[in-house]
Write an enzyme that holds these catalytic residues in place. Structure first.
Site, PDB file in Angstrom:
ATOM      1  N   PHE A  82      21.873  52.411 -72.705  1.00 29.16           N
ATOM      2  CA  PHE A  82      22.744  51.009 -73.853  1.00 29.16           C
ATOM      3  C   PHE A  82      22.292  50.584 -74.116  1.00 29.16           C
ATOM      4  O   PHE A  82      21.156  49.329 -72.334  1.00 29.16           O
ATOM      5  CB  PHE A  82      23.821  51.287 -73.749  1.00 29.16           C
ATOM      6  N   ASP A 142      27.944  53.282 -65.489  1.00 31.78           N
ATOM      7  CA  ASP A 142      28.455  52.684 -66.492  1.00 31.78           C
ATOM      8  C   ASP A 142      29.440  54.100 -67.496  1.00 31.78           C
ATOM      9  O   ASP A 142      29.487  55.156 -67.780  1.00 31.78           O
ATOM     10  CB  ASP A 142      27.541  52.462 -68.051  1.00 31.78           C
ATOM     11  N   TYR A 166      37.473  48.894 -74.960  1.00 32.15           N
ATOM     12  CA  TYR A 166      37.928  48.648 -76.048  1.00 32.15           C
ATOM     13  C   TYR A 166      37.256  50.139 -76.476  1.00 32.15           C
ATOM     14  O   TYR A 166      37.730  50.306 -78.069  1.00 32.15           O
ATOM     15  CB  TYR A 166      37.315  48.226 -77.668  1.00 32.15           C
ATOM     16  N   LYS A 167      36.678  50.720 -76.179  1.00 31.08           N
ATOM     17  CA  LYS A 167      36.563  52.652 -76.769  1.00 31.08           C
ATOM     18  C   LYS A 167      37.427  53.536 -76.531  1.00 31.08           C
ATOM     19  O   LYS A 167      38.649  53.370 -76.519  1.00 31.08           O
ATOM     20  CB  LYS A 167      34.917  53.621 -75.540  1.00 31.08           C
ATOM     21  N   ARG A 212      27.331  59.744 -85.714  1.00 29.78           N
ATOM     22  CA  ARG A 212      28.504  59.904 -84.811  1.00 29.78           C
ATOM     23  C   ARG A 212      29.558  59.574 -85.049  1.00 29.78           C
ATOM     24  O   ARG A 212      29.985  59.365 -85.661  1.00 29.78           O
ATOM     25  CB  ARG A 212      27.554  59.028 -83.729  1.00 29.78           C
TER      26      ARG A 212
HETATM   27  C1  LIG Z   1      29.691  49.792 -75.280  1.00 31.00           C
HETATM   28  C2  LIG Z   1      28.557  49.952 -74.472  1.00 31.00           C
HETATM   29  C3  LIG Z   1      28.434  48.786 -73.695  1.00 31.00           C
HETATM   30  C4  LIG Z   1      29.346  47.229 -74.831  1.00 31.00           C
HETATM   31  O1  LIG Z   1      29.046  46.356 -73.807  1.00 31.00           O
HETATM   32  P1  LIG Z   1      30.205  44.792 -74.099  1.00 31.00           P
HETATM   33  O2  LIG Z   1      29.539  43.821 -72.735  1.00 31.00           O
HETATM   34  O3  LIG Z   1      31.463  45.254 -74.282  1.00 31.00           O
HETATM   35  O4  LIG Z   1      29.465  45.066 -75.366  1.00 31.00           O
HETATM   36  C5  LIG Z   1      27.158  48.981 -72.197  1.00 31.00           C
HETATM   37  N1  LIG Z   1      26.551  49.745 -71.918  1.00 31.00           N
HETATM   38  C6  LIG Z   1      27.470  50.852 -72.454  1.00 31.00           C
HETATM   39  C7  LIG Z   1      26.382  52.392 -72.029  1.00 31.00           C
HETATM   40  C8  LIG Z   1      28.347  50.972 -73.661  1.00 31.00           C
HETATM   41  O5  LIG Z   1      28.093  52.667 -74.520  1.00 31.00           O
END
Ligand SMILES: *Cc1c(COP(=O)(O)O)cnc(C)c1O
Length: 423
Positions: A136, A208, A233-234, A382
């Protein structure tokens, strides 16, 4: 009757299989722990989890009674002060972390910065940070920034090649920062094997868990993971912008040198002393005054997992993603789709990604029909499945609608071409 006219498009076997799998699903009652609007099939819980039924009353209580009536006394009387560590422990139960190692608060991006910096400080003299070129973007941006800040190099090595790289050149690596699940394709990597490879090189492993926490069993203590971060939040369904979490293994806590030395992480925060002295344990990773309302929403959301066995969540999630792939094979054949998600169950997270050149308008047209997934540029549709509230019938319905849209060309309508800010 349109429904009867459509029916022959779906082979009876898929319909029958969906019905049988749902009837035998031990987690089916958990659907009632979520408030989803009628007529919506929600396959985007990997971006924003659905609303748990426990959240609205908890929010009313937090706002009206705790804030409105108890006012500042709530820091003690309603235990606001301990919320980051208390809720951290509740998350810890879902990711194989014994109490006292997980802290809830701030965003994943902030926690990544903290974990990368503190991790590098735990391995002084090692000049490299490793990350995945497919990770990400925020993870990569932050790894680059921490590299610049600490004068370290950043190398990008794909997760699949990481064990070999570590065996050959791992002695220069301070921290390897990876995700067990590819956020686009849903590919799942072997956390235990990769963590073992990092440790043989005496490097630290930072996971992560954004696409793993609440989606599949994670065993941070069992794999001897050093550091981890993840999203509230996921799959944890803590609400928009919910606090993230940071895990620091017990054995690293005494030496954990947090870069953001805010007063909440001080050993004696209300002593208001001049110099910084870190608190004992995971509390030293606290920064400033936490977002209490968001923490309490997340805490209520986590009760949706009460009594839930993550092994059962995994079994159902694999059943859903496997069924989704089968539905796609049968119903989308010849329509230009291909699966980006690995077929082997042990290599699949809790989402399925399909490739199609018209991914964007197809997802728009699906959303207009009440089937909510999302897309990642350039060509991925997705579909995240949260086993707590998605059924096999939902999955069949989604693929059936996708077939119908693709055949009729409904996605070519102008209204499905317009891009909003967030995709
Ligand atoms: C969703 C996600 C994030 C989100 O980071 P935020 O700081 O909450 O915006 C970070 N890393 C990964 C791998 C994700 O899937």
């Amino acid at each position: 009757m349109p429904a009867a006219a459509e029916a022959p498009a779906v082979p009876d076997t898929l319909q029958a299989r969906a019905g049988a799998l749902d009837a035998a699903d031990p987690l089916a009652p958990l659907r009632a722990r979520f408030l989803l609007p009628p007529g919506v099939v929600y396959l985007d819980g990997n971006s924003l989890g659905a609303l748990p039924a426990a959240v609205p009353p908890a929010m009313t209580d937090a706002v009206r009674r705790q804030w409105g009536t108890d006012l500042i006394r709530s820091w003690n009387d309603n235990d606001w002060w301990q919320a980051p560590t208390r809720i951290g422990d509740a998350i810890g139960r879902l990711i194989g972390a014994a109490p006292g190692q997980t802290l809830a608060g701030d965003s994943t991006s902030v926690q990544l910065f903290n974990a990368l910096t503190a991790g590098a400080r735990l391995r002084p003299g090692r000049p490299l940070l490793l990350t995945d070129p497919d990770l990400f973007p925020t993870d990569q941006y932050l790894t680059d920034s921490v590299g610049r800040l600490l004068g370290m190099g950043v190398l990008r090595v794909r997760a699949a090649e990481l064990p070999r790289f570590l065996a050959e050149r791992g002695d220069r690596v301070a921290v390897a920062a990876y995700s067990p699940v590819d956020y686009r394709t849903g590919e799942l990597y072997d956390m235990a094997a990769i963590t073992g490879a990092a440790h043989r090189a005496d490097a630290l492993m930072l996971w992560d868990l954004c696409h793993a926490a609440g989606a599949l069993p994670v065993d941070l203590d069992g794999t001897a993971t050093d550091l981890a971060v993840g999203c509230g939040y996921k799959y944890l369904s803590g609400g928009p912008g919910a606090p993230a979490f940071l895990y620091v293994a017990q054995r690293h806590q005494a030496a954990f040198d947090h870069p953001l030395t805010g007063w909440n992480g001080h050993a004696d925060p209300f002593g208001m002393t001049r110099g910084y002295a870190p608190a004992e344990g995971i509390a030293r990773a606290r920064i400033g005054t936490p977002p209490v309302l968001s923490l309490l929403a997340l805490e209520a959301a986590l009760t949706a997992f009460d009594g839930v066995d993550m092994a059962q969540v995994r079994a159902k999630s694999l059943s859903l993603t496997g069924f989704l792939l089968d539905c796609a094979d049968t119903l989308l054949a010849g329509l230009g789709f291909s699966a980006a998600t690995p077929r082997a169950p042990e290599r699949r997270g809790s989402q399925v990604a399909l490739r199609h050149p018209d991914a964007f308008p197809l997802v728009q047209a699906l959303t207009a029909r009440g089937v909510i997934g999302d897309m990642r540029a350039p060509d991925l549709l997705r579909f995240g499945v949260n086993a707590l509230y998605v059924s096999h019938r939902d999955v069949l319905h989604a693929i059936r609608e996708l077939r119908d849209i693709t055949i009729t060309g409904e996605h070519r309508e102008l209204r499905h071409q317009l891009r909003s800010t967030v995709t």
